[in-house]
Scaffold this motif. Structure first.
Motif, PDB file in Angstrom:
ATOM      1  N   LEU A   1       3.982   5.817  -5.462  1.00  0.00           N
ATOM      2  CA  LEU A   1       3.611   6.038  -6.903  1.00  0.00           C
ATOM      3  C   LEU A   1       2.695   7.009  -7.475  1.00  0.00           C
ATOM      4  O   LEU A   1       2.604   7.619  -8.513  1.00  0.00           O
ATOM      5  CB  LEU A   1       3.699   4.846  -7.573  1.00  0.00           C
ATOM      6  CG  LEU A   1       5.025   3.615  -7.669  1.00  0.00           C
ATOM      7  CD1 LEU A   1       4.655   2.491  -8.083  1.00  0.00           C
ATOM      8  CD2 LEU A   1       6.025   4.160  -8.354  1.00  0.00           C
ATOM      9  N   GLN A   2       1.540   6.894  -6.807  1.00  0.00           N
ATOM     10  CA  GLN A   2       0.456   7.836  -7.159  1.00  0.00           C
ATOM     11  C   GLN A   2       0.538   9.228  -6.882  1.00  0.00           C
ATOM     12  O   GLN A   2      -0.107  10.154  -7.279  1.00  0.00           O
ATOM     13  CB  GLN A   2      -0.933   7.210  -6.516  1.00  0.00           C
ATOM     14  CG  GLN A   2      -1.177   5.683  -7.109  1.00  0.00           C
ATOM     15  CD  GLN A   2      -1.540   5.943  -8.667  1.00  0.00           C
ATOM     16  OE1 GLN A   2      -2.216   6.878  -9.060  1.00  0.00           O
ATOM     17  NE2 GLN A   2      -0.941   4.940  -9.499  1.00  0.00           N
TER      18      GLN A   2
ATOM     19  N   ARG B   1      10.620  10.155  -3.766  1.00  0.00           N
ATOM     20  CA  ARG B   1      10.398   8.498  -3.857  1.00  0.00           C
ATOM     21  C   ARG B   1      12.178   8.435  -3.809  1.00  0.00           C
ATOM     22  O   ARG B   1      12.456   7.352  -3.058  1.00  0.00           O
ATOM     23  CB  ARG B   1       9.886   7.775  -5.318  1.00  0.00           C
ATOM     24  CG  ARG B   1       8.529   7.951  -5.209  1.00  0.00           C
ATOM     25  CD  ARG B   1       7.900   7.290  -5.983  1.00  0.00           C
ATOM     26  NE  ARG B   1       8.290   7.148  -7.283  1.00  0.00           N
ATOM     27  CZ  ARG B   1       7.617   8.076  -8.327  1.00  0.00           C
ATOM     28  NH1 ARG B   1       6.640   8.856  -7.933  1.00  0.00           N
ATOM     29  NH2 ARG B   1       8.318   7.993  -9.678  1.00  0.00           N
ATOM     30  N   TYR B   2      12.898   8.968  -4.452  1.00  0.00           N
ATOM     31  CA  TYR B   2      14.524   8.704  -4.353  1.00  0.00           C
ATOM     32  C   TYR B   2      14.783   9.070  -2.919  1.00  0.00           C
ATOM     33  O   TYR B   2      15.491   8.290  -2.309  1.00  0.00           O
ATOM     34  CB  TYR B   2      15.199   9.467  -5.354  1.00  0.00           C
ATOM     35  CG  TYR B   2      16.721   9.215  -5.534  1.00  0.00           C
ATOM     36  CD1 TYR B   2      16.987   7.994  -6.029  1.00  0.00           C
ATOM     37  CD2 TYR B   2      17.427  10.168  -5.317  1.00  0.00           C
ATOM     38  CE1 TYR B   2      18.625   7.857  -5.814  1.00  0.00           C
ATOM     39  CE2 TYR B   2      18.809   9.978  -5.114  1.00  0.00           C
ATOM     40  CZ  TYR B   2      19.179   8.807  -5.459  1.00  0.00           C
ATOM     41  OH  TYR B   2      20.590   8.488  -5.587  1.00  0.00           O
TER      42      TYR B   2
ATOM     43  N   TYR C   1      12.434   1.314 -11.044  1.00  0.00           N
ATOM     44  CA  TYR C   1      11.701   1.188  -9.718  1.00  0.00           C
ATOM     45  C   TYR C   1      11.136   2.452  -9.265  1.00  0.00           C
ATOM     46  O   TYR C   1       9.989   2.551  -8.800  1.00  0.00           O
ATOM     47  CB  TYR C   1      12.461   0.941  -8.625  1.00  0.00           C
ATOM     48  CG  TYR C   1      12.272   0.918  -7.147  1.00  0.00           C
ATOM     49  CD1 TYR C   1      11.363  -0.139  -6.671  1.00  0.00           C
ATOM     50  CD2 TYR C   1      12.319   1.995  -6.304  1.00  0.00           C
ATOM     51  CE1 TYR C   1      10.801  -0.049  -5.363  1.00  0.00           C
ATOM     52  CE2 TYR C   1      12.091   2.074  -5.167  1.00  0.00           C
ATOM     53  CZ  TYR C   1      11.139   1.074  -4.671  1.00  0.00           C
ATOM     54  OH  TYR C   1      10.711   1.231  -3.415  1.00  0.00           O
ATOM     55  N   LEU C   2      11.705   3.810  -9.754  1.00  0.00           N
ATOM     56  CA  LEU C   2      11.152   4.756  -9.459  1.00  0.00           C
ATOM     57  C   LEU C   2       9.801   5.405 -10.591  1.00  0.00           C
ATOM     58  O   LEU C   2       9.528   6.445 -10.456  1.00  0.00           O
ATOM     59  CB  LEU C   2      12.069   6.274  -9.537  1.00  0.00           C
ATOM     60  CG  LEU C   2      13.343   6.038  -8.260  1.00  0.00           C
ATOM     61  CD1 LEU C   2      14.412   6.912  -8.305  1.00  0.00           C
ATOM     62  CD2 LEU C   2      12.545   6.110  -6.822  1.00  0.00           C
ATOM     63  N   GLY C   3      10.048   4.665 -11.551  1.00  0.00           N
ATOM     64  CA  GLY C   3       9.043   5.078 -12.656  1.00  0.00           C
ATOM     65  C   GLY C   3       9.859   6.119 -13.511  1.00  0.00           C
ATOM     66  O   GLY C   3       8.869   6.728 -13.967  1.00  0.00           O
TER      67      GLY C   3
ATOM     68  N   GLU D   1       1.054  -1.202  -0.105  1.00  0.00           N
ATOM     69  CA  GLU D   1      -0.164  -0.057  -0.106  1.00  0.00           C
ATOM     70  C   GLU D   1       0.918   1.410   0.048  1.00  0.00           C
ATOM     71  O   GLU D   1       0.550   2.199  -0.816  1.00  0.00           O
ATOM     72  CB  GLU D   1      -0.796   0.098   1.298  1.00  0.00           C
ATOM     73  CG  GLU D   1      -1.936   1.188   1.120  1.00  0.00           C
ATOM     74  CD  GLU D   1      -2.918   1.353   2.402  1.00  0.00           C
ATOM     75  OE1 GLU D   1      -2.100   1.408   3.645  1.00  0.00           O
ATOM     76  OE2 GLU D   1      -3.946   0.818   2.294  1.00  0.00           O
ATOM     77  N   LYS D   2       1.860   1.223   0.805  1.00  0.00           N
ATOM     78  CA  LYS D   2       2.714   2.270   0.899  1.00  0.00           C
ATOM     79  C   LYS D   2       3.560   2.526  -0.468  1.00  0.00           C
ATOM     80  O   LYS D   2       3.490   3.781  -0.871  1.00  0.00           O
ATOM     81  CB  LYS D   2       3.878   1.998   1.978  1.00  0.00           C
ATOM     82  CG  LYS D   2       5.056   3.289   2.013  1.00  0.00           C
ATOM     83  CD  LYS D   2       5.973   3.022   3.063  1.00  0.00           C
ATOM     84  CE  LYS D   2       6.570   1.998   2.671  1.00  0.00           C
ATOM     85  NZ  LYS D   2       7.884   1.471   3.685  1.00  0.00           N
TER      86      LYS D   2
END
Length: 188
Positions: free
Chosen positions: A140-141, A148-149, A171-173, A134-135
């Protein structure tokens, strides 16, 4: 390390912790080797002593997408395969040389059938996995790639340099180029 991991759940006696540790078998996974490949049935859970594992899948157009990293003192498995007994939808590969300790699926099944503490333990682990998923979803959203990094830097800074740029960017998109800009901005 395994005893310490299990001790944190405050479920097992010291004697039980010694027994639990004896159920694991040490294995070395060399950099770029696989713990599990897509389509294989997951027959073990790995406790990571050292090294980094990544979970990824290959899209229909052949793109390698990393969605999870596992670090020392964490467990790794293809959980859906482990639970269902079907083929894994993911690959788990060593990003660096890794030392893991494996416990067999059958052993865990025997323990859950004979020791109620194991049922509770697996419930707690499943809840933790859900919360982590969930986290990750909300990160991501809702959060920028920079945030995120930064989260990774705050929580796993000493391992980040061991993760190849393309896996970290995936991974970070984001693209590797975007990641390079983020790293440059943070380091200044």
């Amino acid at each position: 390390m395994i005893k310490h991991y299990f001790k944190q759940f405050e479920l097992f006696t010291d004697e039980e912790l010694v027994h639990i540790e004896s159920l694991f078998v040490k294995q070395i996974i060399n950099k770029d080797d696989f713990f599990i490949k897509e389509g294989e049935m997951c027959k073990h859970i790995a406790f990571i002593e050292s090294g980094i594992l990544r979970s990824f899948y290959i899209t229909d157009d052949g793109k390698d997408t990393t969605y999870c990293f596992r670090f020392p003192n964490e467990t790794a498995a293809s959980y859906s395969s482990f639970i269902t007994g079907k083929g894994s939808p993911e690959n788990i590969q060593a990003v660096s040389n890794a030392v893991v300790y494996l416990i067999k699926r059958e052993t865990i099944e025997q323990l859950t059938n004979t020791q109620p503490k194991w049922v509770l333990f697996l419930k707690i682990v499943a809840e933790q996995e859900y919360l982590e998923l969930e986290k990750r979803f909300f990160q991501l959203q809702r959060e920028s790639a920079t945030n995120r990094y930064q989260y990774l830097l705050n929580h796993q800074a000493h391992y980040i340099q061991d993760i190849p740029l393309q896996y970290l960017a995936s991974y970070l998109g984001i693209t590797q180029r975007h990641l390079s800009r983020i790293r440059k901005a943070i380091n200044f």
